[in-house]
Write a protein that holds these residues in place. Structure first.
Motif: not given
Length: 325
Positions: A26-34, A78-84, A190-196
């Motif tokens: 789907g739309i799963v890249q560039g949407v914060g999926m990883r 419940n995927p990320p808001p921008l993901a489809v 970029y490397g902080d998992i708690e950071n958006r």
């Protein structure tokens, strides 16, 4: 296609753990999926890895049946808001599907985001550019923030995607941002998992990212604040060419009949509507007097957050969006 996690192969004799390979399309890249998958795996004590591929996002997961079932359910529902998410395909790990870093089933100790792969053929959807999210807007207008008035502000929840991508899978090295190495502060985010901004590929700031500048009519860079120079030009009745991430659009002061007529004349648009950018929350009817006066363009309610609003002069734009004068 959906399969039960129970079909996954045991990762060790009597270990009570399963190992499954999962493909999300789907739309799963560039949407914060990883980043989402990493946080989810940590919360459910699932180990393994995730990566972008030409087909979408691929994972190898290890955990108990309940945790794996919960993991897959969250990805679907419940995927990320921008993901489809169009499909979540599960399969037992098998030799013909072993394209990841492991040689055999093993007990992973952690969950990691690993390098993307273009080994297997496939096609995935590209995310569109997204307007600044509320968090980025707040930072944009906070004088104490290091991204104060920085127009290229973004995070995993917003910012450019489609217009900067050169190739897939989606990673910074395959975008226009490859020429802008992150500064230490951005690298830390970029490397902080708690950071958006965790694994936000376009992450940048005024120190390391693209810059805004103002060119005069001769094509020379003009000294001074480019936003202030643009505002002054619009207020003086000029026509401003704004080059953004998705192309160039022309703008003028919608309340200046002469400027609007000049824009129409040079673009040969005497009988076509032009879009009018208005402040967020302001309805088009409240600023429609100028539109009703010339009868050719209509006002539209366009939320804006890309320039400091020092006045209330709306701008006519050929592209539907504009900066504020």
């Amino acid at each position: 296609m959906e399969h039960s996690v129970m079909k996954g192969r045991m990762s060790g004799p009597g270990a009570g753990r399963q190992c499954v390979r999962v493909k999300v399309s789907g739309i799963v890249q560039g949407v914060g999926m990883r980043p989402f998958l990493h946080r989810l795996a940590r919360s459910l004590q699932v180990t393994g890895w995730a990566r972008n591929t030409l087909e979408g996002v691929e994972m190898v997961l290890e955990g108990d049946t309940e945790s794996l079932s919960s993991f897959v359910r969250e990805v679907r529902e419940n995927p990320p808001p921008l993901a489809v998410v169009e499909a979540v395909e599960l399969m037992a790990d098998s030799p013909e599907r072993r394209t990841g870093p492991e040689e055999r089933i093993q007990n992973f100790e952690t969950f990691e985001i690993v390098d993307s792969s273009s080994e297997l053929p496939g096609n995935t959807l590209i995310a569109p550019d997204m307007a600044p999210c509320p968090d980025c807007v707040k930072e944009l207008f906070s004088p104490s923030d290091r991204r104060f008035r920085y127009p290229f502000i973004n995070c995993t929840n917003c910012g450019p995607r489609f217009t900067i991508i050169k190739a897939l899978p989606y990673d910074r090295a395959r975008t226009s941002m490859e020429n802008f190495p992150m500064c230490p502060a951005c690298r830390e985010e970029y490397g902080d998992i708690e950071n958006r901004r965790y694994h936000a590929q376009p992450d940048c700031c005024p120190v390391c990212g693209p810059a805004v500048y103002f060119l005069d009519s001769a094509g020379e860079r003009a000294p001074g604040d480019p936003f202030r120079l643009a505002q002054e030009m619009l207020l003086a009745g000029g026509i401003l060419a704004v080059k953004g991430i998705g192309g160039i659009h022309l703008a003028c002061d919608a309340g200046n009949a002469g400027a609007v007529e000049r824009l129409r004349r040079i673009k040969h648009r005497q009988n076509r509507w032009l879009s009018c950018a208005l402040p967020s929350g302001r309805r088009s009817g409240s600023a429609g007097s100028a539109g009703r006066r010339d009868g050719f363009w209509r006002a539209r309610d366009v939320p804006l957050s890309c320039a400091k609003r020092s006045s209330r002069t709306p701008c006519v734009s050929l592209a539907g969006t504009a900066a504020w004068a």
